[in-house]
Design a protein around this motif. Structure first.
Motif, PDB file in Angstrom:
ATOM      1  N   ARG A  34      28.233  66.711  66.056  1.00  0.00           N
ATOM      2  CA  ARG A  34      29.601  66.319  65.743  1.00  0.00           C
ATOM      3  C   ARG A  34      30.235  65.653  66.959  1.00  0.00           C
ATOM      4  O   ARG A  34      29.937  65.995  68.112  1.00  0.00           O
ATOM      5  CB  ARG A  34      30.448  67.533  65.359  1.00  0.00           C
ATOM      6  CG  ARG A  34      29.855  68.417  64.290  1.00  0.00           C
ATOM      7  CD  ARG A  34      29.768  67.720  62.943  1.00  0.00           C
ATOM      8  NE  ARG A  34      31.101  67.435  62.397  1.00  0.00           N
ATOM      9  CZ  ARG A  34      31.276  66.820  61.233  1.00  0.00           C
ATOM     10  NH1 ARG A  34      30.223  66.413  60.514  1.00  0.00           N
ATOM     11  NH2 ARG A  34      32.489  66.603  60.780  1.00  0.00           N
ATOM     12  N   TRP A  35      31.125  64.704  66.690  1.00  0.00           N
ATOM     13  CA  TRP A  35      31.917  64.075  67.745  1.00  0.00           C
ATOM     14  C   TRP A  35      33.232  64.834  67.872  1.00  0.00           C
ATOM     15  O   TRP A  35      33.887  65.136  66.866  1.00  0.00           O
ATOM     16  CB  TRP A  35      32.220  62.623  67.415  1.00  0.00           C
ATOM     17  CG  TRP A  35      31.129  61.670  67.765  1.00  0.00           C
ATOM     18  CD1 TRP A  35      30.157  61.190  66.949  1.00  0.00           C
ATOM     19  CD2 TRP A  35      30.906  61.058  69.038  1.00  0.00           C
ATOM     20  NE1 TRP A  35      29.325  60.325  67.623  1.00  0.00           N
ATOM     21  CE2 TRP A  35      29.778  60.230  68.915  1.00  0.00           C
ATOM     22  CE3 TRP A  35      31.550  61.128  70.269  1.00  0.00           C
ATOM     23  CZ2 TRP A  35      29.280  59.478  69.980  1.00  0.00           C
ATOM     24  CZ3 TRP A  35      31.062  60.371  71.327  1.00  0.00           C
ATOM     25  CH2 TRP A  35      29.929  59.573  71.177  1.00  0.00           C
ATOM     26  N   VAL A  36      33.640  65.169  69.093  1.00  0.00           N
ATOM     27  CA  VAL A  36      34.896  65.874  69.312  1.00  0.00           C
ATOM     28  C   VAL A  36      35.633  65.209  70.471  1.00  0.00           C
ATOM     29  O   VAL A  36      35.045  64.515  71.299  1.00  0.00           O
ATOM     30  CB  VAL A  36      34.686  67.370  69.628  1.00  0.00           C
ATOM     31  CG1 VAL A  36      34.026  68.085  68.473  1.00  0.00           C
ATOM     32  CG2 VAL A  36      33.863  67.541  70.912  1.00  0.00           C
TER      33      VAL A  36
ATOM     34  N   THR B 134      32.259  75.366  66.214  1.00  0.00           N
ATOM     35  CA  THR B 134      31.921  74.000  66.619  1.00  0.00           C
ATOM     36  C   THR B 134      30.855  73.989  67.699  1.00  0.00           C
ATOM     37  O   THR B 134      29.993  73.113  67.746  1.00  0.00           O
ATOM     38  CB  THR B 134      33.184  73.273  67.110  1.00  0.00           C
ATOM     39  OG1 THR B 134      34.160  73.262  66.062  1.00  0.00           O
ATOM     40  CG2 THR B 134      32.866  71.840  67.523  1.00  0.00           C
TER      41      THR B 134
ATOM     42  N   THR C 264      39.510  68.633  68.834  1.00  0.00           N
ATOM     43  CA  THR C 264      39.647  68.006  67.516  1.00  0.00           C
ATOM     44  C   THR C 264      38.325  67.354  67.126  1.00  0.00           C
ATOM     45  O   THR C 264      37.708  66.645  67.936  1.00  0.00           O
ATOM     46  CB  THR C 264      40.753  66.938  67.525  1.00  0.00           C
ATOM     47  OG1 THR C 264      41.971  67.532  67.964  1.00  0.00           O
ATOM     48  CG2 THR C 264      40.956  66.368  66.127  1.00  0.00           C
ATOM     49  N   ASP C 265      37.904  67.574  65.899  1.00  0.00           N
ATOM     50  CA  ASP C 265      36.679  66.953  65.380  1.00  0.00           C
ATOM     51  C   ASP C 265      37.011  65.533  64.946  1.00  0.00           C
ATOM     52  O   ASP C 265      37.850  65.305  64.075  1.00  0.00           O
ATOM     53  CB  ASP C 265      36.158  67.770  64.192  1.00  0.00           C
ATOM     54  CG  ASP C 265      34.768  67.306  63.747  1.00  0.00           C
ATOM     55  OD1 ASP C 265      34.542  66.086  63.698  1.00  0.00           O
ATOM     56  OD2 ASP C 265      33.931  68.163  63.432  1.00  0.00           O
TER      57      ASP C 265
ATOM     58  N   ARG D 232      29.731  64.575  72.246  1.00  0.00           N
ATOM     59  CA  ARG D 232      29.015  65.092  71.078  1.00  0.00           C
ATOM     60  C   ARG D 232      28.595  66.543  71.331  1.00  0.00           C
ATOM     61  O   ARG D 232      28.272  66.895  72.463  1.00  0.00           O
ATOM     62  CB  ARG D 232      27.783  64.235  70.784  1.00  0.00           C
ATOM     63  CG  ARG D 232      28.098  62.824  70.331  1.00  0.00           C
ATOM     64  CD  ARG D 232      26.899  61.911  70.474  1.00  0.00           C
ATOM     65  NE  ARG D 232      26.586  61.669  71.883  1.00  0.00           N
ATOM     66  CZ  ARG D 232      25.535  60.970  72.301  1.00  0.00           C
ATOM     67  NH1 ARG D 232      24.693  60.456  71.417  1.00  0.00           N
ATOM     68  NH2 ARG D 232      25.326  60.791  73.591  1.00  0.00           N
TER      69      ARG D 232
ATOM     70  N   ASN E 176      26.855  71.951  66.442  1.00  0.00           N
ATOM     71  CA  ASN E 176      27.611  73.087  65.907  1.00  0.00           C
ATOM     72  C   ASN E 176      26.673  74.175  65.388  1.00  0.00           C
ATOM     73  O   ASN E 176      25.447  74.101  65.530  1.00  0.00           O
ATOM     74  CB  ASN E 176      28.596  72.624  64.825  1.00  0.00           C
ATOM     75  CG  ASN E 176      27.887  72.108  63.577  1.00  0.00           C
ATOM     76  OD1 ASN E 176      26.672  72.253  63.417  1.00  0.00           O
ATOM     77  ND2 ASN E 176      28.650  71.514  62.675  1.00  0.00           N
TER      78      ASN E 176
ATOM     79  N   THR F  20      34.505  63.237  64.108  1.00  0.00           N
ATOM     80  CA  THR F  20      33.210  62.685  63.695  1.00  0.00           C
ATOM     81  C   THR F  20      33.385  61.501  62.744  1.00  0.00           C
ATOM     82  O   THR F  20      32.777  60.431  62.941  1.00  0.00           O
ATOM     83  CB  THR F  20      32.357  63.776  63.038  1.00  0.00           C
ATOM     84  OG1 THR F  20      32.204  64.865  63.950  1.00  0.00           O
ATOM     85  CG2 THR F  20      30.992  63.240  62.654  1.00  0.00           C
TER      86      THR F  20
END
Length: 815
Positions: A397-399, A340, A421-422, A388, A391, A424
């Motif tokens: 990606r939003w986590v 990630t 935790t992803d 954000r 990766n 997105t």
């Protein structure tokens, strides 16, 4: 009463001794008795007797700033247990409750510290002494004695009353303690035992007894470690004996042990051995209290299993976990977490500086995340951050990261574990929802109509600018339907007042969809009169209940004014048409009479003196007769034209094939004379006046049979279905709201019409040919046009000279 200043010293001493005896006796009764009401009753009687007063009372503070007459002497029986007095600061009882010493009143009639109670006045009480029961901070009540003589009480009497109040307070606190102990002892969720310091069982509660096959008398008097709870043989016996001895030495001992019920069922107890000491600090008993924590232990086992499964899932890529060793700045993470953040999994597994993870965070979020990490470390607290990150595939990606900081024994931050935790997809959905919400909010504000939203209880939540402008201000602050009465209005049609429950908003809150609008005439808050039209729609939750109501408001003030003018114009036009029809009828009647006379005399001349006329005279006579007859036909046609609207039949389903067949039958002689051939397609059923539609077909077919040129007439009648245009798209009396209609065409192969002359064919008496060329009145097509317009349609012509003519007209389809 012992109030005289001349009482001798011996008598005063006897009184004090008697008072001390009463206090001692009540104190002993408080220690021995468990009947609080009995003690209160005895105390009031003893105080009244000792002080020689007519009245004594114990008042208990109850909710509501009042005190209840719990027990008393001298008062009517119906008052005891029911009567209350105020405990406000300006009352005698309230004043006593707020003082830590007795309150003596020599003469209530002259008292200025508080007001005189009516009930005391009714019983001629003038002197009294009162003392609070309990502390000023937590008062229980008031002990009072009352006399009907002034200055009836001495300081010694007040001290006596205070001593009795103290005894009562101690008894009340003992009763409370006893109740609390009984509540704990009988708690169905706790196993409780009471032991001597040497471990001998004094009592065991029922909850604990349910765990063994024995009665209470079987275990009372036995050493606690030898009772059935601890199993056979050695087992836990030695541990229980040790715990008992430690408690007997004043130690608070916590324990947890696994045991077995008589039926073989396994269970776990967690509890304490608690020493109970006296005022000298000596242990006088031991209380053992514990709980069955079997279910909790089972949950913990499940949690451990779940943790192991979660750790396996993280390595499979569901989420990522990390642990940051703060002193060494070594961040270790699983493969999913490393990917990630775009890091090598092996490096992450061995540990890398936190900075390498920070660098992968989006630059707009990076500073904030660093601050949140620092704050968690400083406070040794929980951590949660949403951000954000780029990766390994260079995707943004939003986590969401959650963790907590663990400290060592000195309180210094040591480790920082957590999970990632992803989110997105969820975040994209949230952002899209927020975008739509803003768009809807913008649309709400720029709507060309007013819009108001209410909650399920009728509270007005929001209104757009158009609604506020319409009502003359920001006035949508009603919190319920009942407050709608501030909006003044009457029904536009009837003038009746509009009540709160007449508004569209109320109807929608009841679950109605108001698609047929309500029309009101309102008095706005800026002094205007407007006419508005309201529609409404309920918004329901997942259970189908109305959670919101939306109402739209349209200002139709100008439209209604225009409508009224139009109605007035229509009324005038109808009156004019009626007068015109009356004129046409009268004119035709009056014109027909001299025409008939002219025709009759011309025909009489021809019969009597026909031989006297030469060839020219006879021709002149024929011209005169023919002109009179044509004039009569034109008058009849004009009368028929004027009566299309008023003398027609109601519109109803008409089969055009039947109507056309009737016309063809009527024209059969003309058809045969011209050797005509008429063909038809499938004709529909329409809404119309059968008589007038036959007239249209007859006029169009007669034209086709008349203007056929050198070849025999060839005529084709057909129809096709189409969408009707709205009224704004068509002149005349087109269908108001659109719908289905039929286009009927009558096509011939005759001489045709020059395009420059096509508009003239529908003009009354405007003929394209002379009477010598083709006979006719020049009103047939004008009559067709008026009939078609009465049916909400229009008629058109398509023609070229020598190529024939097609007349097309529209009619509404039958429902």
């Amino acid at each position: 009463m012992p109030s005289s200043p001349y009482v001798d010293v011996d008598s005063d001493a006897d009184t004090r001794i008697r008072q001390q005896e009463v206090v001692a006796d009540l104190g002993q009764r408080a220690l021995e008795a468990d009947d609080l009401d009995g003690l209160l009753r005895e105390a009031t009687a003893a105080v009244a007797e000792t002080l020689g007063t007519e009245y004594a009372s114990v008042l208990e503070v109850v909710p509501g700033d009042d005190a209840l007459l719990r027990h008393g002497v001298g008062w009517p029986n119906e008052l005891v247990g029911t009567a209350t007095v105020s405990t406000d600061p300006d009352s005698q009882s309230g004043y006593a409750l707020r003082r830590d010493r007795p309150v003596i009143v020599d003469d209530l009639r002259a008292e200025e510290r508080f007001s005189r109670a009516d009930r005391l006045a009714d019983h001629d009480v003038v002197s009294s002494v009162s003392a609070g029961i309990g502390t000023v901070e937590e008062p229980w009540g008031v002990l009072s004695v009352h006399a009907t003589e002034t200055e009836a009480f001495t300081d010694s009497d007040a001290a006596f009353v205070r001593s009795v109040a103290t005894v009562l307070a101690s008894a009340i606190e003992n009763a409370r303690t006893e109740r609390r102990f009984e509540a704990i002892f009988e708690d169905p969720n706790i196993l409780v035992g009471l032991l001597e310091p040497d471990g001998t069982v004094l009592d065991i509660n029922g909850t604990a007894m349910e765990y063994i096959d024995a009665d209470l008398e079987d275990v009372t008097g036995e050493p606690f470690w030898e009772t059935p709870w601890w199993g056979e043989g050695d087992g836990a016996h030695s541990d229980v004996r040790e715990w008992t001895n430690r408690a007997a030495n004043g130690e608070y001992v916590e324990f947890e042990t696994d045991l077995t019920r008589p039926n073989g069922e396994q269970y776990t107890l967690n509890g304490v051995f608690r020493p109970v000491t006296n005022d000298d600090g000596d242990v006088v008993s031991i209380i053992v209290s514990d709980r069955d924590v079997t279910e909790r232990k089972e949950r913990e086992r499940h949690l451990r299993d779940a943790k192991e499964q979660l750790e396996a899932a993280t390595e499979a890529g569901a989420v990522g976990t990390w642990e940051w060793s703060i002193p060494e700045d070594r961040m270790t993470a699983g493969a999913s977490f490393a990917k990630t953040f775009g890091l090598d999994p092996d490096d992450a597994r061995n540990g890398v500086p936190l900075e390498q993870f920070i660098e992968a965070i989006h630059e707009d979020d990076r500073d904030r995340v660093e601050r949140e990490i620092e704050e968690a470390v400083e406070t040794r607290g929980e951590y949660e951050a949403e951000y954000r990150v780029w990766n390994a595939d260079d995707e943004l990606r939003w986590v969401v990261a959650r963790g907590h900081v663990e400290a060592d024994e000195d309180g210094d931050p040591k480790t920082f574990p957590g999970a990632l935790t992803d989110i997105t997809e969820r975040k994209r959905a949230e952002l899209e929802a927020e975008k739509q919400r803003k768009q809807l909010e913008t649309l709400f504000q720029v709507l060309p109509v007013g819009a108001v939203v209410a909650d399920a209880d009728g509270s007005l939540l929001k209104a757009n600018d158009t609604a506020r402008e319409l009502w003359g201000g920001d006035v949508f602050d009603a919190e319920s339907v009942e407050e709608y009465d501030k909006f003044e209005a009457v029904w536009a049609d009837s003038g009746e007042p509009v009540g709160p429950e007449d508004w569209t908003m109320y109807q929608v809150l009841q679950g109605e969809e108001v698609s047929e609008p309500n029309i009101y005439e309102i008095s706005t808050f800026d002094g205007e009169q407007r006419i508005i039209m309201e529609h409404g729609m309920p918004v329901r939750n997942e259970r189908g209940e109305v959670s919101r109501a939306v109402v739209t408001l349209t200002d139709i003030t100008e439209r209604r004014a225009s409508q009224r003018k139009l109605e007035e114009t229509v009324e005038k036009l109808e009156a004019s048409n009626e007068r015109l029809e009356q004129f046409a009828y009268a004119a035709s009647h009056d014109l027909q009479e001299p025409l008939r006379m002219i025709t009759s005399y011309l025909q009489l001349l021809e019969r009597r003196y026909g031989d006297a006329f030469d060839e020219d005279g006879q021709e002149f006579l024929d011209f005169a007769v023919d002109g009179a007859e044509r004039m009569s036909d034109m008058i009849d046609a004009l009368l028929e034209y004027s009566r299309v609207e008023t003398r027609g039949d109601p519109l109803e389903p008409v089969d055009l094939e039947t109507a056309l067949g009737d016309v063809i039958d009527d024209l059969q002689l003309h058809i045969e004379e011209t050797d005509a051939r008429i063909s038809t397609g499938t004709l529909p059923v329409v809404e119309g006046d059968a008589s007038q539609l036959r007239q249209v077909f007859q006029n169009l077919l007669e034209n086709a049979l008349t203007y056929h040129g050198d070849d025999p007439p060839r005529v084709h009648v057909d129809a096709e279905r189409c969408e009707a245009p709205r009224a704004s798209e068509r002149s005349g009396n087109a269908a108001e709201n659109g719908g289905e209609e039929w286009v009927v065409s009558v096509a011939d192969e005759g001489i045709g019409i020059d395009p420059a002359d096509q508009d003239r064919v529908f003009t009354v008496f405007d003929r394209l040919h002379s009477q010598e060329e083709y006979e006719g009145t020049g009103i047939g097509l004008a009559l067709c046009q008026r009939i078609v317009e009465r049916h909400g349609g229009e008629i058109t012509v398509d023609s070229e000279p020598g190529d024939g003519t097609t007349f097309s007209f529209t009619l509404p389809a039958a429902e």
